[in-house]
Motif scaffolding. Structure first.
Motif, PDB file in Angstrom:
ATOM      1  N   ASP A 151       3.293  43.028  -0.534  1.00 26.41           N
ATOM      2  CA  ASP A 151       2.647  41.829  -1.082  1.00 26.41           C
ATOM      3  C   ASP A 151       1.126  41.987  -1.103  1.00 26.41           C
ATOM      4  N   SER A 152       0.595  42.627  -0.068  1.00 21.41           N
ATOM      5  CA  SER A 152      -0.848  42.849  -0.001  1.00 21.41           C
ATOM      6  C   SER A 152      -1.303  43.752  -1.141  1.00 21.41           C
ATOM      7  N   TYR A 153      -0.495  44.792  -1.429  1.00 22.52           N
ATOM      8  CA  TYR A 153      -0.870  45.703  -2.512  1.00 22.52           C
ATOM      9  C   TYR A 153      -0.776  45.011  -3.869  1.00 22.52           C
ATOM     10  N   VAL A 154       0.244  44.185  -4.057  1.00 24.94           N
ATOM     11  CA  VAL A 154       0.376  43.455  -5.326  1.00 24.94           C
ATOM     12  C   VAL A 154      -0.831  42.546  -5.537  1.00 24.94           C
ATOM     13  N   ASP A 155      -1.270  41.871  -4.483  1.00 24.75           N
ATOM     14  CA  ASP A 155      -2.455  41.008  -4.587  1.00 24.75           C
ATOM     15  C   ASP A 155      -3.691  41.830  -4.957  1.00 24.75           C
ATOM     16  N   GLU A 156      -3.824  42.992  -4.313  1.00 25.57           N
ATOM     17  CA  GLU A 156      -4.964  43.861  -4.606  1.00 25.57           C
ATOM     18  C   GLU A 156      -4.900  44.362  -6.044  1.00 25.57           C
ATOM     19  N   TRP A 157      -3.701  44.732  -6.473  1.00 22.24           N
ATOM     20  CA  TRP A 157      -3.530  45.222  -7.841  1.00 22.24           C
ATOM     21  C   TRP A 157      -3.924  44.150  -8.854  1.00 22.24           C
ATOM     22  N   ASN A 158      -3.399  42.964  -8.683  1.00 20.21           N
ATOM     23  CA  ASN A 158      -3.649  41.898  -9.659  1.00 20.21           C
ATOM     24  C   ASN A 158      -5.105  41.451  -9.691  1.00 20.21           C
ATOM     25  N   SER A 159      -5.784  41.529  -8.563  1.00 19.75           N
ATOM     26  CA  SER A 159      -7.170  41.048  -8.512  1.00 19.75           C
ATOM     27  C   SER A 159      -8.197  42.122  -8.858  1.00 19.75           C
ATOM     28  N   LEU A 160      -7.853  43.405  -8.614  1.00 16.76           N
ATOM     29  CA  LEU A 160      -8.852  44.457  -8.798  1.00 16.76           C
ATOM     30  C   LEU A 160      -8.435  45.596  -9.728  1.00 16.76           C
ATOM     31  N   LEU A 161      -7.159  45.924  -9.755  1.00 19.06           N
ATOM     32  CA  LEU A 161      -6.738  47.166 -10.402  1.00 19.06           C
ATOM     33  C   LEU A 161      -5.947  46.993 -11.695  1.00 19.06           C
ATOM     34  N   ALA A 162      -5.467  45.808 -11.963  1.00 19.79           N
ATOM     35  CA  ALA A 162      -4.581  45.603 -13.113  1.00 19.79           C
ATOM     36  C   ALA A 162      -5.250  45.998 -14.424  1.00 19.79           C
ATOM     37  N   HIS A 163      -4.495  46.690 -15.271  1.00 23.42           N
ATOM     38  CA  HIS A 163      -4.984  47.088 -16.589  1.00 23.42           C
ATOM     39  C   HIS A 163      -3.785  47.391 -17.475  1.00 23.42           C
TER      40      HIS A 163
END
Length: 237
Positions: A151-163
Motif C-alpha cells: 500500500d505504501s508503494y502504491v501511494d508513492e507510485w500514484n503521487s510521484l511516479l505514475a506516468h
C-alpha cells in the motif's frame, strides 16, 4: 547492494492476492490486497473500483481469460453498474456468449479480453514487474506486513511516479517467436502439458498457419512438425 543468498526451502508466512487496475491515460493504480482470489472477492473489488470513478463516461477494462472474469455473476454486476438489465442466465449459459456480451459496447462498462496465453499484452503486467522489483525484494513476516509495504508503494507510485506507458514493441518477429516457444514446450514438457493447454495452443498454431504463414520461416514450421510428430510417436508407444 549486496545480493542476498537464500535457501530453496523457506517458511511461508501466508499469502496475499493483489487486485490492481491501471489507468492507462495517467499511469495511476487502484489496488487492493485480499487473502483470496475467490469470485465474491473479485466482484467486491471491481465494484469498489467503479465506485471510485466519478464520471458517466464509458469504462473500458482489459482482463485475461480467468473464468471469474466472464462468469454470469460478473455479467450481472456489469449490468447493474451500467444501469441496464442483465440478460437471463439461459441466454448467457455459455462462456462464449458471456464474453461476447461483456465485450459489447451497448453498455457503459465494456470488458476486453486478452488472447489466451496473451495476458502479457495487458499493460498492468508492466507495472506488476516494476512493483515486484521494488516491493518483493525482501521477506515479510506476515500478510499484513506485505500489505503495508504494498500500500505504501502504491501511494508513492500514484503521487510521484505514475506516468502513461507507451507500447514500443511493433510486433516484429512475434509469430516466429510464438511457434518456436510452443515447439520448445512440446519437446521439453510434452508429457506434462495439460490437454486443454495443448488444444488451445494448437488452435493458435493453426490460426498462425492459416493467416500469417509467411511471417514464420519454413525451418521453424518444420521444427514444429518434427516436434509434434516425435511427441505423438512417444505417446502412442
Amino acid at each position: 547492494m549486496k545480493k542476498r543468498l537464500e535457501e530453496f526451502e523457506y517458511i511461508r508466512n501466508g499469502t496475499m492476492d493483489v487486485f490492481a487496475f491501471l489507468n492507462y491515460a495517467n499511469g495511476k493504480i487502484y489496488a487492493e490486497c485480499h487473502g483470496d482470489h475467490k469470485k465474491a472477492t473479485f466482484l467486491e473489488v471491481f465494484r469498489n473500483h467503479v465506485s471510485n470513478i466519478h464520471t458517466i463516461e464509458p469504462l473500458h477494462y482489459v482482463m485475461d481469460n480467468l473464468s471469474t472474469h466472464n462468469c454470469y455473476a460478473f455479467c450481472q454486476l456489469v449490468a447493474e453498474l451500467s444501469g441496464i438489465d442483465c440478460p437471463p442466465e439461459k441466454e448467457l449459459n455459455k462462456q462464449a456468449k458471456r464474453v461476447e456480451w461483456l465485450n459489447s459496447d451497448t453498455k457503459r462498462i465494456v470488458i476486453h479480453f486478452t488472447p489466451f496465453h496473451g495476458s502479457w499484452l495487458n499493460l498492468i503486467e508492466i507495472w506488476f514487474g516494476i512493483m515486484g522489483a521494488k516491493v518483493l525484494n525482501e521477506s515479510f513476516c506476515s500478510p499484513e506486513s506485505f500489505k503495508k509495504a504494498f500500500d505504501s508503494y502504491v501511494d508513492e507510485w500514484n503521487s510521484l511516479l505514475a506516468h502513461p506507458f507507451r507500447w514500443s514493441y511493433d510486433g516484429k518477429g512475434l509469430h516466429e517467436k510464438t511457434v518456436k516457444r510452443f515447439t520448445k514446450m512440446v519437446l521439453s514438457k510434452g508429457e506434462q502439458l495439460e490437454l486443454s493447454f495443448i488444444s488451445k495452443s494448437l488452435s493458435l498454431m493453426v490460426n498462425i498457419f492459416e493467416n500469417y504463414f509467411e511471417k514464420v520461416s519454413s525451418s521453424t514450421w518444420q521444427h514444429l512438425i518434427d516436434a509434434v510428430s516425435l511427441r505423438y510417436e512417444s505417446i502412442s508407444k
